[in-house]
Design an enzyme around this catalytic site. Structure first.
Site, PDB file in Angstrom:
ATOM      1  N   HIS A 149      48.932  30.432  11.969  1.00 29.53           N
ATOM      2  CA  HIS A 149      48.520  29.785  13.213  1.00 29.53           C
ATOM      3  C   HIS A 149      49.535  30.095  14.299  1.00 29.53           C
ATOM      4  CE1 HIS A 149      51.669  26.705  13.037  1.00 29.53           C
ATOM      5  NE2 HIS A 149      51.376  26.530  11.756  1.00 29.53           N
ATOM      6  N   ASP A 154      46.751  20.933  -8.051  1.00 24.98           N
ATOM      7  CA  ASP A 154      47.859  21.092  -8.987  1.00 24.98           C
ATOM      8  C   ASP A 154      48.693  19.805  -9.045  1.00 24.98           C
ATOM      9  OD1 ASP A 154      50.479  21.923 -10.120  1.00 24.98           O
ATOM     10  OD2 ASP A 154      49.552  23.914 -10.048  1.00 24.98           O
ATOM     11  N   SER A 211      52.546  26.093   6.123  1.00 26.47           N
ATOM     12  CA  SER A 211      51.583  26.961   6.808  1.00 26.47           C
ATOM     13  C   SER A 211      51.973  28.425   6.628  1.00 26.47           C
ATOM     14  CB  SER A 211      51.521  26.609   8.293  1.00 26.47           C
ATOM     15  OG  SER A 211      52.783  26.774   8.898  1.00 26.47           O
TER      16      SER A 211
END
Length: 443
Positions: A249, A376, A391
């Protein structure tokens, strides 16, 4: 035959013809919504789902470039069964769809590009970026007299998020350049000619510094910044091209929320020291540090909606892969199990299981391509889900790199968004954009 009966029969006949015409027109209109171009990798069989509205067949003009299900003749196409393409060599071929096997109604350009493999990342990186100018992040009032407070920058029409690139004709390369220009203009009692970028627009204005009676110096009444730093995750390294992609991003300024125009920058090795766990309403974060002597991994050349990109000469340490793996087009991504690669302690990259719960239909670059959920238990125990700094963590499915983690759902930190790797590869210059590939010649 009397007149009323004749009118009734003519009406029925007209309605019958309208029905026939609508049945013929509707499929033709539906074909128009099919893609104009499909990209596939040379030497790698591809499945393409074409939601054809009626019984159809497909044929290619260059079977030496693209074969259809191993055949050279036309093959049937249905909504339920994907069309199997067998790319033989790079180039372009035309795939023609025929309604009821006879009427050509749609031509799809099949662009066969060289096979591409990149090394998935997962390493936590330190990001240091310097903007291509001076970013305005706020206004402030200067005490120019006993009862006089002014902001020369605001009076000159300079807004938050503006990027000042020149003062008195000289390009700015740092905040220090601003201080020199302000002092010079103040002492000479002259204004400063300013050039700035506001989005895609170039704006020129003139401002006159004011003398701060409290601090006894000349000021513009602006809060400015020329750099930013933070932590993120490396998504991929493309060894053949010597480039990388990270974050997934855009980097924005924390005060103005405008994207930073990169002048220069570096990514460096970073070490995760602790994790602030995500909770509903609080996304949490990775706490990491990078020292001055940290190894420089690459430069930063671009900051786009899909992350940061630049040059990188070697596969960084702690990679789980010694060589590249295949990448997937957005159409190949499926709902179901996958894994992410990320660091939660030190520098060691680990694999964690996730589920892809939604895949957006994107034929053009767009953010938020998929929705993922952390499954998980080990990762949930350590982080609570997705945290800031994660990210860019690469997403791998069925042995292919498919995308990167981009955002967390604040009220559900086990879930978040991801972007498709296809769009990151385009911004990195590794994969040609479709409008560019249309100009390539078949051969």
């Amino acid at each position: 035959m009397n007149s009323p009966l004749r009118k009734k029969l003519l009406g029925l006949l007209f309605a019958f013809f309208l029905c026939l015409i609508s049945q013929a027109i509707q499929p033709v209109q539906s074909y128009a919504s099919l893609p104009d171009e499909v990209q596939v990798f040379a030497g790698r069989q591809a499945e393409v789902r074409l939601a054809v509205p009626a019984t159809s067949s497909a044929v290619v003009d260059r079977p030496d470039i693209v074969g259809l299900d191993g055949q050279e003749q036309a093959v049937n196409v249905t909504k339920q069964e994907p069309l199997h393409l067998h790319p033989q060599q790079t180039g372009q071929a035309k795939l023609t769809l025929k309604l009821w096997g006879k009427i050509p109604v749609k031509t799809v350009n099949v662009n066969v590009i060289p096979d591409l493999r990149v090394v998935p990342g997962g390493q936590t990186i330190g990001v240091k970026v310097k903007s291509a100018g001076i970013l305005v992040v706020g206004h402030h009032l200067i005490r120019a007299g006993q009862d006089q407070r002014v902001s020369p920058g605001e009076d000159a029409g300079i807004k938050l998020g503006d990027l000042i690139t020149h003062m008195d004709g000289k390009r700015l390369d740092g905040v220090s350049g601003v201080a020199e220009a302000v002092e010079r203009a103040g002492k000479s009692k002259k204004g400063i000619d300013v050039v700035l970028k506001r989005g895609e627009e170039t704006v020129k204005t003139r401002l006159t510094p004011a003398y701060d009676a409290e601090d006894q110096t000349w000021r513009l009444g602006l809060y400015i910044r020329d750099s930013a730093a933070g932590v993120g995750t490396l998504t991929f390294y493309a060894p053949d091209q010597g480039v990388y992609g990270a974050l997934g991003h855009v980097i924005t300024d924390m005060n103005t929320q405008t994207s930073i125009v990169v002048g220069s920058g570096q990514i460096v090795q970073s070490n995760v020291t602790s994790i602030s766990k995500s909770e509903s309403g609080d996304p949490g974060e990775k706490r990491a540090h990078f020292l001055k002597e940290s190894k420089i991994l690459g430069n930063i050349e671009r900051n786009t909606a899909f992350g940061i990109f630049g040059k990188m000469s070697n596969n960084p340490d702690h990679s789980l892969y010694s060589k590249g793996i295949p990448v997937a087009f957005s159409r190949e991504v499926k709902e179901g199990p996958a894994e992410i690669l990320t660091v939660v302690e030190g520098q060691q990259v680990e694999r964690y299981s996730i589920d892809i719960v939604h895949v957006a239909d994107q034929s053009e670059p767009a953010t938020k391509g998929l929705v993922l959920r952390i499954t998980d238990p080990k990762l949930i125990e350590k982080t609570g889900g997705i945290v800031q700094g994660m990210s860019g963590s690469p997403i791998v499915q069925n042995g292919k790199l498919i995308g990167a983690v981009t955002h967390v759902f604040v009220n559900d930190p086990k879930s978040g968004y991801g972007c498709f790797i296809e769009w990151m590869l385009q911004d990195a210059g590794v994969m040609l954009k479709k409008e560019t590939s249309k100009n390539l010649k078949a051969g």
